[in-house]
Design a protein around this motif. Structure first.
Motif, mmCIF file in Angstrom:
data_model
loop_
_atom_site.group_PDB
_atom_site.id
_atom_site.type_symbol
_atom_site.label_atom_id
_atom_site.label_comp_id
_atom_site.label_asym_id
_atom_site.label_seq_id
_atom_site.Cartn_x
_atom_site.Cartn_y
_atom_site.Cartn_z
ATOM 1 N N ALA A 48 0.596 -1.263 -0.094
ATOM 2 C CA ALA A 48 -0.056 -0.022 0.126
ATOM 3 C C ALA A 48 0.909 1.083 -0.004
ATOM 4 O O ALA A 48 0.577 1.985 -0.557
ATOM 5 C CB ALA A 48 -0.930 0.166 1.049
ATOM 6 N N GLY A 49 2.031 1.157 0.560
ATOM 7 C CA GLY A 49 2.938 2.277 0.778
ATOM 8 C C GLY A 49 3.518 2.623 -0.489
ATOM 9 O O GLY A 49 4.226 3.765 -0.880
ATOM 10 N N LEU A 51 -5.969 -4.871 6.120
ATOM 11 C CA LEU A 51 -5.103 -4.124 5.028
ATOM 12 C C LEU A 51 -5.111 -2.673 5.637
ATOM 13 O O LEU A 51 -4.234 -1.877 6.065
ATOM 14 C CB LEU A 51 -5.328 -3.984 3.725
ATOM 15 C CG LEU A 51 -4.613 -2.978 2.976
ATOM 16 C CD1 LEU A 51 -3.196 -3.318 2.637
ATOM 17 C CD2 LEU A 51 -5.644 -2.725 1.482
ATOM 18 N N GLN A 52 -6.260 -2.166 6.116
ATOM 19 C CA GLN A 52 -6.701 -0.606 6.687
ATOM 20 C C GLN A 52 -5.804 -0.676 8.003
ATOM 21 O O GLN A 52 -5.608 0.456 8.246
ATOM 22 C CB GLN A 52 -8.210 -0.578 6.756
ATOM 23 C CG GLN A 52 -8.580 0.777 7.085
ATOM 24 C CD GLN A 52 -9.947 1.122 7.177
ATOM 25 O OE1 GLN A 52 -10.558 0.272 7.883
ATOM 26 N NE2 GLN A 52 -10.597 2.176 6.766
ATOM 27 N N ALA A 53 -5.938 -1.664 8.810
ATOM 28 C CA ALA A 53 -5.396 -1.344 10.171
ATOM 29 C C ALA A 53 -3.872 -1.267 10.156
ATOM 30 O O ALA A 53 -3.304 -0.214 10.787
ATOM 31 C CB ALA A 53 -5.686 -2.888 11.062
ATOM 32 N N VAL A 54 -3.449 -1.928 9.180
ATOM 33 C CA VAL A 54 -1.741 -1.862 9.001
ATOM 34 C C VAL A 54 -1.693 -0.402 8.323
ATOM 35 O O VAL A 54 -0.463 0.004 8.735
ATOM 36 C CB VAL A 54 -1.451 -3.108 8.018
ATOM 37 C CG1 VAL A 54 0.215 -2.747 7.437
ATOM 38 C CG2 VAL A 54 -1.388 -4.323 8.807
ATOM 39 N N CYS A 55 -2.304 -0.169 7.491
ATOM 40 C CA CYS A 55 -2.281 1.331 6.825
ATOM 41 C C CYS A 55 -2.222 2.414 7.763
ATOM 42 O O CYS A 55 -1.548 3.321 7.650
ATOM 43 C CB CYS A 55 -2.924 1.249 5.576
ATOM 44 S SG CYS A 55 -2.456 0.310 4.002
ATOM 45 N N MET A 56 -3.148 2.292 8.333
ATOM 46 C CA MET A 56 -3.329 3.303 9.489
ATOM 47 C C MET A 56 -2.524 3.468 10.496
ATOM 48 O O MET A 56 -1.975 4.557 10.828
ATOM 49 C CB MET A 56 -4.717 3.094 10.243
ATOM 50 C CG MET A 56 -5.958 3.203 9.577
ATOM 51 S SD MET A 56 -7.457 2.929 10.478
ATOM 52 C CE MET A 56 -7.469 4.053 11.722
ATOM 53 N N ILE A 103 -0.731 5.544 6.090
ATOM 54 C CA ILE A 103 -1.273 5.580 4.741
ATOM 55 C C ILE A 103 -2.984 5.885 4.685
ATOM 56 O O ILE A 103 -3.669 5.229 5.360
ATOM 57 C CB ILE A 103 -1.127 4.073 4.014
ATOM 58 C CG1 ILE A 103 0.757 4.045 4.180
ATOM 59 C CG2 ILE A 103 -1.238 4.458 2.613
ATOM 60 C CD1 ILE A 103 1.122 2.763 3.875
ATOM 61 N N ASP A 104 -3.200 6.491 3.699
ATOM 62 C CA ASP A 104 -4.502 6.937 3.551
ATOM 63 C C ASP A 104 -5.114 5.911 3.005
ATOM 64 O O ASP A 104 -5.450 5.869 1.572
ATOM 65 C CB ASP A 104 -4.539 8.231 2.723
ATOM 66 C CG ASP A 104 -5.965 8.848 2.856
ATOM 67 O OD1 ASP A 104 -7.102 8.312 3.160
ATOM 68 O OD2 ASP A 104 -6.358 10.051 2.260
ATOM 69 N N VAL A 105 -6.218 5.201 3.513
ATOM 70 C CA VAL A 105 -6.979 3.969 2.976
ATOM 71 C C VAL A 105 -8.384 4.083 3.525
ATOM 72 O O VAL A 105 -8.248 4.238 4.795
ATOM 73 C CB VAL A 105 -6.130 2.623 3.293
ATOM 74 C CG1 VAL A 105 -7.205 1.544 2.683
ATOM 75 C CG2 VAL A 105 -4.771 2.438 2.623
ATOM 76 N N ASP A 106 -9.287 4.040 2.838
ATOM 77 C CA ASP A 106 -10.762 3.780 3.237
ATOM 78 C C ASP A 106 -11.210 2.422 2.580
ATOM 79 O O ASP A 106 -10.667 1.986 1.531
ATOM 80 C CB ASP A 106 -11.430 5.009 2.528
ATOM 81 C CG ASP A 106 -11.090 6.358 3.514
ATOM 82 O OD1 ASP A 106 -11.310 6.237 4.819
ATOM 83 O OD2 ASP A 106 -10.818 7.353 2.745
ATOM 84 N N LEU A 107 -12.149 1.847 3.253
ATOM 85 C CA LEU A 107 -12.993 1.035 2.810
ATOM 86 C C LEU A 107 -14.152 1.031 2.318
ATOM 87 O O LEU A 107 -15.111 1.843 2.965
ATOM 88 C CB LEU A 107 -12.850 -0.438 3.708
ATOM 89 C CG LEU A 107 -11.467 -0.954 4.482
ATOM 90 C CD1 LEU A 107 -11.692 -1.990 5.341
ATOM 91 C CD2 LEU A 107 -10.667 -1.173 3.168
ATOM 92 N N VAL A 108 -14.852 0.278 1.566
ATOM 93 C CA VAL A 108 -16.227 0.278 1.176
ATOM 94 C C VAL A 108 -16.894 -1.241 0.941
ATOM 95 O O VAL A 108 -16.034 -1.924 0.381
ATOM 96 C CB VAL A 108 -16.906 1.188 0.073
ATOM 97 C CG1 VAL A 108 -16.001 0.808 -1.350
ATOM 98 C CG2 VAL A 108 -18.325 1.064 -0.154
ATOM 99 N N MET A 109 -17.807 -1.672 1.724
ATOM 100 C CA MET A 109 -18.403 -3.008 1.759
ATOM 101 C C MET A 109 -19.665 -2.887 1.199
ATOM 102 O O MET A 109 -20.644 -2.827 1.986
ATOM 103 C CB MET A 109 -18.073 -3.605 3.145
ATOM 104 C CG MET A 109 -16.565 -3.542 3.485
ATOM 105 S SD MET A 109 -16.727 -4.339 5.241
ATOM 106 C CE MET A 109 -15.642 -3.066 5.986
ATOM 107 N N PRO A 110 -19.728 -3.439 -0.161
ATOM 108 C CA PRO A 110 -21.338 -3.567 -0.625
ATOM 109 C C PRO A 110 -21.935 -4.866 -0.050
ATOM 110 O O PRO A 110 -21.434 -5.599 0.456
ATOM 111 C CB PRO A 110 -21.016 -3.578 -2.311
ATOM 112 C CG PRO A 110 -19.582 -3.230 -2.618
ATOM 113 C CD PRO A 110 -18.986 -3.637 -1.156
#
Length: 353
Positions: free
Chosen positions: A272-273, A297-302, A306-313
Motif C-alpha cells: 500500500a505504501g 490492510l486498513q489496520a496496517v495502513c492506519m 497511509i490513507d486507505v478507506d474501505l467500502v463494503m457493498p
C-alpha cells in the motif's frame, strides 16, 4: 410495495435509484430465486417505459427531463442485467438496450459520449468512451474507469452514467480486455497513455485525475497507481490480489501454512505504501478483495499513516447460488469518495458514506 412491479414511471432519477437499491437489498433466499425467473423481464420493461418517456420529452423539447428519464432507464436495465442469467438470450438484449440508452443521453443531454482512440505506440490502439464533465470554461477532475473482466466498456459506462452526471467530473471508460492482454508492465504503460490523453484535454485538470478498477481490474488500478505517480486517487485492491496469489503459491510450493504473521503485515503495508495517493478498497460483493483481508490492510495502513478507506457493498446470495450486489449504493459511495478526493484541497473532506 412489491419492488419491480411499477404501474408507471416518473423520470425522477433519485426515486428510481432509491427503488432499485431497496429492491436489491430485499433480495433474499426464495425471493431472489423468483427474481431470477420473473423480475428480470419486469425491470427490463421498466427500462423500456423510461425510454418511451425520454422520447416523449425529446419530442416536447424538454431535454433536461429526457436526460433524467434516460438515466432512469440505464439504472433499470442494469438491475435487469444482474437478474437475468448469463446464458439467457435476454442478457444480450438488455445489453443492447444499454448501448441504445447511451446514444439517447447524447440526444437529450446536450453533449454526447465521445468515442476516442487511445494510441499506445507498439502496444497498439484501442477505443475508449469519454463523457465530459459538462462544466464549460473550467478544468474539471477526471477518472479512468476500467470495466471488470466480464464486461465491455459500454456496459460499465451505462451503469456509471446515472451516478457520475452532476458530480462535475469527466470519465474515460476502457474495457478490461484492452488493458489486461498485455504482458507484465504493459497494462501500466497502456493506462499511462489513457492518463496522457486526459491530461492533454483542455477541459481536464491534469492534477486531479483518478482511477477506478472494477472487479479484477482493481488489481490493474493498484499496479498503475504505483507505477504512475501522477494519479491523485485510486479505487483499487491495495495490492491484495497479487499478494494473495503469491502467498498461495508459496504455500503450495512449500507445503506450509504460510509466512509469519509479522512478515505478512509488513508486506501489506509495503504494498500500500507504494501508492502515492489516497486509495479506496472495495471489499466483499463481487470484488476481488475479501472483507477480512481489507480490514487487516486498513489496520496496517492506519498504523503506517497511509490513507486507505474501505467500502463494503451489501451482498445478497440468491436462491440459485448466484450473488447480486447492490451496485446502486456501492457506486454512489465510490464516486462520492472520488468526488471528495479529487476536489480542490481546500474543500476535501475525509468522509465515506
Amino acid at each position: 410495495m412489491e419492488f419491480g412491479a411499477w404501474p408507471h414511471v416518473t423520470g425522477d432519477l433519485a426515486s428510481a435509484r432509491k427503488n432499485a437499491s431497496a429492491f436489491l437489498d430485499g433480495l433474499q433466499g426464495d425471493r431472489a430465486q423468483l427474481a431470477r425467473q420473473h423480475w428480470g423481464a419486469t425491470w427490463a420493461g421498466t427500462g423500456d417505459a423510461y425510454c418511451r418517456l425520454a422520447d416523449l420529452n425529446i419530442n416536447k423539447k424538454e431535454y433536461d427531463e429526457a436526460a433524467e428519464a434516460w438515466l432512469c432507464a440505464l439504472t433499470a436495465f442494469e438491475v435487469a442485467r444482474r437478474l437475468v442469467a448469463d446464458d439467457d438470450p435476454r442478457k444480450a438484449d438488455v445489453s443492447a438496450k444499454v448501448e441504445a440508452g447511451l446514444q439517447g443521453i447524447g440526444l437529450s443531454f446536450g453533449h454526447e459520449v465521445e468515442t476516442v482512440q487511445i494510441g499506445c505506440g507498439d502496444l497498439g490502439d484501442f477505443l475508449a468512451y469519454y463523457l465530459p464533465a459538462g462544466t464549460p470554461n473550467s478544468r474539471a477532475p477526471a477518472v479512468i474507469c476500467v470495466s471488470n473482466e466480464e464486461e465491455k466498456g459500454p456496459t460499465l459506462l451505462g451503469r456509471l452514467l446515472p451516478v457520475v452526471i452532476g458530480r462535475g467530473m469527466s470519465v474515460l471508460v476502457v474495457s478490461h480486455e484492452n488493458i489486461a492482454i498485455h504482458a507484465r508492465g504493459g497494462s501500466e504503460i497502456v493506462l499511462s497513455h489513457c492518463f496522457d490523453h486526459l491530461s492533454l484535454r483542455s477541459d481536464v485538470d491534469s492534477s486531479r485525475i483518478g482511477i477506478y478498477g472494477d472487479g479484477l481490474s482493481a488489481s490493474l488500478a493498484t499496479d498503475f497507481a504505483a507505477y504512475d505517480r501522477r494519479i491523485a486517487a485510486a479505487v483499487c485492491d491495495g495490492g491484495i490480489w497479487n499478494w494473495t496469489r503469491s502467498l498461495r503459491s508459496v504455500r503450495w510450493m512449500t507445503s506450509t501454512d504460510g509466512a509469519d504473521k509479522d512478515i505478512v503485515s509488513v508486506r501489506r503495508s509495503r504494498l500500500a505504501g507504494l501508492l502515492n495517493c489516497p486509495i479506496l478498497v472495495v471489499a466483499g460483493g463481487r470484488g476481488v478483495v475479501s472483507v477480512p483481508e481489507a480490514i487487516k490492510l486498513q489496520a496496517v495502513c492506519m498504523a503506517a499513516h497511509i490513507d486507505v478507506d474501505l467500502v463494503m457493498p451489501q451482498l445478497i446470495r440468491g436462491g440459485l447460488g448466484e450473488e447480486v450486489d447492490n451496485f446502486v449504493s456501492s457506486d454512489d459511495c465510490i464516486f462520492r469518495w472520488l468526488e471528495q478526493k479529487l476536489a480542490p484541497e481546500s474543500t476535501q473532506e475525509r468522509v465515506v458514506g
